[in-house]
Design an enzyme around this catalytic site. Structure first.
Site, mmCIF file in Angstrom:
data_model
loop_
_atom_site.group_PDB
_atom_site.id
_atom_site.type_symbol
_atom_site.label_atom_id
_atom_site.label_comp_id
_atom_site.label_asym_id
_atom_site.label_seq_id
_atom_site.Cartn_x
_atom_site.Cartn_y
_atom_site.Cartn_z
ATOM 1 N N LYS A 72 0.841 -1.205 0.000
ATOM 2 C CA LYS A 72 0.000 0.000 0.000
ATOM 3 C C LYS A 72 0.876 1.254 0.000
ATOM 4 C CE LYS A 72 -3.730 -2.453 2.290
ATOM 5 N NZ LYS A 72 -4.412 -2.834 3.533
ATOM 6 N N GLN A 93 -4.416 -0.899 9.831
ATOM 7 C CA GLN A 93 -4.314 -2.255 9.268
ATOM 8 C C GLN A 93 -4.874 -3.287 10.247
ATOM 9 O OE1 GLN A 93 -3.179 -3.062 6.102
ATOM 10 N NE2 GLN A 93 -3.804 -5.158 6.567
ATOM 11 N N ASP A 106 -10.542 3.253 4.350
ATOM 12 C CA ASP A 106 -10.894 1.828 4.302
ATOM 13 C C ASP A 106 -12.422 1.664 4.299
ATOM 14 O OD1 ASP A 106 -9.298 -0.324 3.981
ATOM 15 O OD2 ASP A 106 -8.817 -0.627 6.104
#
Ligand code: NAD
Length: 286
Positions: free
Chosen positions: A48, A92, A115
């Protein structure tokens, strides 16, 4: 369906849009937050970061030790929330077990929730209002559209009901006017339901769950599952068995994984554009 190639094309387009954005204002910035040392998470966060920099974004990666407290993660998220250089925050997952992941996700302001996993973002999706959508299901929709898979009125079956994949996937398919069925670990007779699918999205996290008996000829099948073993990566679908039968099929790797990151980058640019709009509406008084 080649997610790797489509993701590369999307990143090229994004790099051009990021360049235009950056001529006007601050470059979009992505803050990835990694807590602990989960090896798979290390790999995901590394790609990412690398790909965000490759499209011209700034990298504000932060990490905390696996034994850190809830308060330490909260403080870090608050700091990033207040930093104008940070357009998007990605916490994460999974987090170490002693942390309350739900509370931490909800600490991220909705306009930096790249996200798309906060309760606020889930509410916007549920109501069909504009917002930042979860990356993996968005990537699935983008891939299906690229390959002209007709979703209007299609029987779409989603395997899995997680907040991360299954539920938002079902909502996005519904927004595309599909007739959506969700199956999960308590459903009866999986094959009987999946055989009715024109579009089947497998996100159970069970290796080789889907074989020939689950698939109707010509169906479009998207394999979201990721499993690592000594032979490398595989998904929830028995690729070789299903390959000749499905009309369309995603590989693992090279299917949904790269699309997820492309959608994350798209969300980060969108978050930066939202911040710019807000700044124009409410200019600072000094
Ligand atoms: P999860 O464990 O939170 O959810 C799995 C869901 O599948 C549950 O709702 C469960 O009810 C259902 N399920 C489990 N066994 C089943 C069975 N036998 N039949 C029917 N349903 C069953 O997992 P998740 O976070 O939603 O992720 C699912 C998979 O997708 C995992 O393999 C994960 O690694 C992968 N994933 C991939 C990406 C990507 O970018 N490609 C992103 C996120 C998750």
């Amino acid at each position: 369906m080649d997610g790797k190639a489509l993701a590369a094309k999307i990143r090229q387009q994004l790099a051009r849009e990021v360049a235009v954005h950056t001529e006007r204002t601050l470059a979009p910035g992505l803050a990835t937050v990694l807590v602990g040392e989960d090896p798979a998470s290390e790999v995901y966060v590394a790609s990412k970061r690398k790909l965000s920099v490759a499209v011209g974004m700034n990298d504000f990666h932060r990490r905390l030790p696996g034994n850190c407290s809830q308060g330490q993660v909260e403080d870090l998220l608050d700091e990033l929330a207040g930093d104008d250089r940070v357009s998007g925050i990605l916490l994460q997952l999974p987090l170490p077990k002693h942390l309350d992941a739900e509370a931490l996700i909800d600490r991220i302001p909705w306009h930096k929730d790249v996200d798309g996993l906060t309760t606020h973002s889930a509410g916007l999706l549920s109501r069909g209002l504009p917002g930042l959508r979860p990356c993996t299901p968005s990537g699935v929709i983008t891939l299906l559209k690229e390959y002209d898979v007709d979703l209007v009125g299609a029987n779409a079956v989603v395997i899995g009901r997680s907040e991360l994949v299954g539920k938002p996937m079902a909502r996005l398919l519904l927004a595309e006017h599909a007739t959506v069925t969700i199956v999960h670990s308590k459903s009866r007779d999986l094959a009987e339901i999946t055989r009715r699918a024109d579009v089947l999205v497998a996100a159970a996290g069970v290796p080789r769950l889907i074989s020939r008996q689950h698939v109707s000829p010509g169906a479009a099948i998207v394999d979201v599952g990721i499993h690592r073993d000594k032979d490398g990566l595989s998904g929830d679908v028995e690729f070789r068995e299903v390959e000749g039968l499905a009309g369309r099929l995603t590989p693992v790797p090279g299917g949904v994984g790269p699309m997820t990151i492309a959608e994350l980058l798209r969300n980060t640019l969108k978050a930066a554009q939202l911040a710019e709009e807000q700044a124009t509406k409410n200019p600072s008084l000094d």
